[in-house]
Design an enzyme around this catalytic site. Structure first.
Site, PDB file in Angstrom:
ATOM      1  N   ARG A  40      16.718 -32.318  41.984  1.00  0.00           N
ATOM      2  CA  ARG A  40      16.791 -31.430  40.807  1.00  0.00           C
ATOM      3  C   ARG A  40      17.468 -32.184  39.664  1.00  0.00           C
ATOM      4  O   ARG A  40      17.097 -32.062  38.508  1.00  0.00           O
ATOM      5  CB  ARG A  40      17.543 -30.129  41.126  1.00  0.00           C
ATOM      6  N   TYR A  92       2.459 -20.927  18.750  1.00  0.00           N
ATOM      7  CA  TYR A  92       1.909 -20.666  20.076  1.00  0.00           C
ATOM      8  C   TYR A  92       2.348 -19.279  20.568  1.00  0.00           C
ATOM      9  O   TYR A  92       3.533 -18.928  20.480  1.00  0.00           O
ATOM     10  CB  TYR A  92       2.405 -21.767  21.017  1.00  0.00           C
ATOM     11  N   ASP A 164       7.871 -28.689  17.721  1.00  0.00           N
ATOM     12  CA  ASP A 164       6.886 -28.663  18.804  1.00  0.00           C
ATOM     13  C   ASP A 164       5.756 -29.607  18.380  1.00  0.00           C
ATOM     14  O   ASP A 164       4.979 -29.290  17.477  1.00  0.00           O
ATOM     15  CB  ASP A 164       6.392 -27.232  19.005  1.00  0.00           C
ATOM     16  N   LYS A 189      -1.030 -30.756  27.570  1.00  0.00           N
ATOM     17  CA  LYS A 189      -2.125 -30.910  26.607  1.00  0.00           C
ATOM     18  C   LYS A 189      -2.450 -32.402  26.419  1.00  0.00           C
ATOM     19  O   LYS A 189      -2.857 -33.057  27.346  1.00  0.00           O
ATOM     20  CB  LYS A 189      -1.751 -30.215  25.306  1.00  0.00           C
TER      21      LYS A 189
HETATM   22  C1  LIG Z   1       0.581 -24.841  25.550  1.00  0.00           C
HETATM   23  C2  LIG Z   1       1.626 -24.871  24.510  1.00  0.00           C
HETATM   24  C3  LIG Z   1       2.964 -24.563  24.810  1.00  0.00           C
HETATM   25  C4  LIG Z   1       3.401 -24.106  26.188  1.00  0.00           C
HETATM   26  O1  LIG Z   1       3.277 -25.115  27.131  1.00  0.00           O
HETATM   27  P1  LIG Z   1       2.943 -24.855  28.690  1.00  0.00           P
HETATM   28  O2  LIG Z   1       2.888 -26.226  29.259  1.00  0.00           O
HETATM   29  O3  LIG Z   1       1.648 -24.103  28.747  1.00  0.00           O
HETATM   30  O4  LIG Z   1       4.060 -24.013  29.239  1.00  0.00           O
HETATM   31  C5  LIG Z   1       3.897 -24.664  23.786  1.00  0.00           C
HETATM   32  N1  LIG Z   1       3.527 -25.037  22.534  1.00  0.00           N
HETATM   33  C6  LIG Z   1       2.253 -25.324  22.216  1.00  0.00           C
HETATM   34  C7  LIG Z   1       1.918 -25.722  20.820  1.00  0.00           C
HETATM   35  C8  LIG Z   1       1.263 -25.249  23.183  1.00  0.00           C
HETATM   36  O5  LIG Z   1      -0.013 -25.518  22.863  1.00  0.00           O
END
Ligand SMILES: *Cc1c(COP(=O)(O)O)cnc(C)c1O
Length: 373
Positions: A40, A92, A164, A189
């Site tokens: 962890r 998001y 982000d 992504k």
């Molecule tokens: C998908 C996404 C998230 C969340 O991420 P997960 O891996 O699905 O938990 C946060 N911000 C953006 C811009 C995203 O496209």
């Protein structure tokens, strides 16, 4: 991208970082260990990924989490009840949900603010503002926020700026260089790029903040497993190649969509007429493969027809993989935002979002053409 953070395995010379599928590490005597005690806290495969992410975002340290949302959760846990966060209003859906439905219950206040004009942010700063949260390009309206301008406001307010960077990826944009304190990724992504893993990350450029976040990571425990870290490490090795092709295909499809009689608005930050194109050109090294568009008449039925008829573009949530995806934010990724809120932000129910993949672009255009007939 290829060499960042990784070294041949010291015991065997394996060029690929091994998947250290272990929970614990044998100690020669109490406290006499090789830097690893319990997975962890630390795991060598995760360490390699964290080092790679720190390098490609021009940070000092990175921390990985079980998902992008787990990374968001850890970042907000830096705050205390009574603190305020200013958040870009087009973001998001899951981020909106964790802020309004989870953290609002713990006395943290979120103000959703349009940030296309960065100066607006200043009007919302109070003595309780402790964090500013920016998504750029935004999801799904592809608005652009001037990171350097917001960073100045955050610094003056003594607030942390979180960016982000999921949509741009570090290949196209490195927010720490522009004054951000924390970069967040859904590595699910573009970083992984193959739609085969869910993982999140935070990257920082300063040791104290890293320590506070590492304490949260270890205390709360939302860590990814080593196999998932390995998959993201492997994805990063081709990030530059994939992003070049995403950008090239994205540009061709955006321009093609604009010539189509049935298409109304095409949202893509590479167009010169995009309201913040100049900022995108300044802070990004390319415009990416995310495009949204609406059709004339703004008719939901027309949108649903396209969503049903594409063959190469798969109807699915998520983005950033090698395969092209098509989505309907109002019923999919952004369904957790109430209809009135969506309308207020200009997120029309007929809006279609494309995550343009790396297939042959003529095949992709032909697919959209036949789906629109
Ligand atoms: C998908 C996404 C998230 C969340 O991420 P997960 O891996 O699905 O938990 C946060 N911000 C953006 C811009 C995203 O496209």
């Amino acid at each position: 991208m290829i060499h960042a953070g990784v070294q041949p395995d010291p015991t065997t010379g394996a060029i690929m970082t091994p998947i250290y599928q272990t929970s614990t590490y044998v100690q020669a005597a109490p406290g006499d260990h090789k830097g690893y005690e319990y997975s962890r806290t630390h795991n060598p495969t995760r360490t390699a990924l964290q080092d790679a992410l720190a390098a490609i975002e021009n940070g000092t340290n990175a921390l990985c989490f079980g998902s992008g949302m787990a990374a968001t959760d850890a970042a907000v846990k830096l705050l205390l009840p009574g603190d305020e966060v200013i958040v870009s209003d087009d973001l998001y859906g899951g981020t909106y949900r964790i802020f309004t439905k989870i953290f609002a219950n713990y006395g943290i206040e979120f103000k959703f603010v349009p940030m296309q004009d960065a100066a607006t942010v200043q009007n919302h700063v109070t003595s309780r503002t402790k964090m500013i949260w920016v998504e750029t390009p935004t999801n799904p309206l592809l608005n652009i926020v001037d990171i350097a301008a917001v960073a100045k406001i955050a610094k003056a307010a003594n607030a942390l700026l979180v960016v982000d960077n999921t949509f741009a990826s570090p290949y196209l944009q490195t927010p720490l260089d522009l004054g951000a304190d924390i970069v967040l990724h859904s590595a699910t992504k573009y970083l992984s790029g193959h739609s085969d893993v869910v993982l999140g990350a935070l990257i920082v450029k300063e040791g104290q903040l890293h320590e506070r976040l590492a304490f949260i990571q270890n205390s709360c425990g939302a860590v990814p497993g080593p196999q998932d870290c390995f998959l993201v490490l492997r994805g990063i090795k081709t990030l530059h190649l994939r992003m070049e092709r995403h950008c090239e295909n994205g540009a061709k499809i955006a321009h093609w969509l604009k010539t189509q009689a049935k298409v109304d608005k095409v949202l893509w930050c590479g167009f010169e007429e995009h309201p913040n194109h100049a900022i995108a050109a300044k802070q990004m090294r390319g415009f990416g493969g995310m495009i949204s568009f609406t059709q004339k008449g703004d008719n939901v039925a027309d949108a649903l027809k396209i969503l049903k008829n594409t063959k190469l573009f798969s109807l699915a949530e998520s983005l950033g993989g090698v395969e092209s995806l098509i989505g309907h934010p109002a019923t999919m990724t952004h369904a957790s935002i109430p209809a009135e809120e969506r309308a207020a932000r200009g997120l029309s129910d007929s809006l279609i979002r494309l995550s343009v993949g790396v297939e042959d672009v003529d095949d992709l255009i032909e697919d959209l053409r036949q789906a629109m007939l």
